[in-house]
Design a protein around this motif. Structure first.
Motif: not given
Length: 260
Positions: A27-31, A34-41, A61-66
């Motif tokens: 299931t896609s949770l949006g983007r 980073s612009g990539d699709t975020t999945f539940p995992i 401080n935080l840098i995270s793909e999501e």
């Protein structure tokens, strides 16, 4: 903050994923940022990492793909996270994906202090502590200068363009691989499984930060594909670079000559 704190996070994530298997929920949770699709995992693992830091009241401080970038205070260390490196593998049922966590205590990549990667399929752990070496499942790892076989791995966001640029390199390779997880490519190179890792298209800071620290502490040579140092690149969300990582200076120079 000690490396065992990151290991504890990784081991808990590995156990939860092994039991719950959220990668099979496509299931896609949006983007994400980073612009990539975020999945539940992706969300599950990112939440677990952030929760662990909040529970111990560790200010970062935080840098995270999501979630992207959250700069709270310049005096805090920066947590650089790729919750699932190899998300496409994970949701496609390909058993090669990881969690990558790095800590930087300054504003450039030469300030990377801790790097940790866990293979979320078999539990292999890789970590490094700046100026204190690299480790694979608890054992110190040191560069292997063996000249053969030459096994080259690559990763690219634009495969057609990327492969055209690096085809000359393949003529010295005994084997070529594209696994789909930059963090694990760097980790297994540092464990002696690969000779060279190339990313000819720009890789993102959360994909490579933990991996390049592990590779450097292992003794590998790390530059961009033009042979330039990446040490002074800034620690921020938008930092991207090509990568060339080799297990020896001789091999590194040979690859650079072939690319040019």
């Amino acid at each position: 903050m000690e490396i065992n704190f990151l290991r504890n996070i990784g081991q808990k994530i590995f156990k939860e994923i092994s039991l719950v298997k959220p990668q099979f929920n496509r299931t896609s949770l949006g983007r994400g940022a980073s612009g990539d699709t975020t999945f539940p995992i992706d969300k599950l693992v990112e939440d677990r990492i952030i929760e662990a830091f909040e529970k111990e009241n560790i200010k970062v401080n935080l840098i995270s793909e999501e979630k992207g970038e959250n700069l709270v205070d310049s005096s805090y260390p920066t947590l650089i996270v790729d919750p699932i490196d190899g998300s496409k593998n994970a949701v496609s049922g390909i058993p090669f994906f990881s969690t990558s966590i790095a800590i930087a205590d300054g504003n450039t990549l030469n300030n990377l202090k801790l790097g940790y990667i866990i293979n979320l399929i078999n539990g292999d752990e890789f970590w490094a502590i700046r100026k204190d070496g690299a480790f694979f499942n608890g054992d110190r790892i040191r560069v292997n200068n063996a000249t053969s076989p030459i096994i080259i791995a690559f990763e690219a966001s634009s495969p057609y363009k990327a492969i055209k640029n690096i085809i000359p390199v393949f003529k010295i390779a005994n084997r070529v691989r594209c696994f789909g997880s930059t963090a694990l490519d760097l980790a297994y190179l540092s464990a002696g499984a690969l000779s060279v890792f190339i990313v000819p298209t720009p890789s993102r800071i959360f994909d490579f930060s933990a991996g390049i620290l592990i590779a450097k502490e292992y003794g590998a040579i790390v530059t961009d594909i033009e042979g330039n140092s990446i040490e002074n690149l800034p620690v921020n969300f938008d930092t991207k670079t090509t990568l060339l990582v080799s297990t020896s200076e001789i091999l590194h120079k040979k690859i650079l000559d072939l690319i040019k």
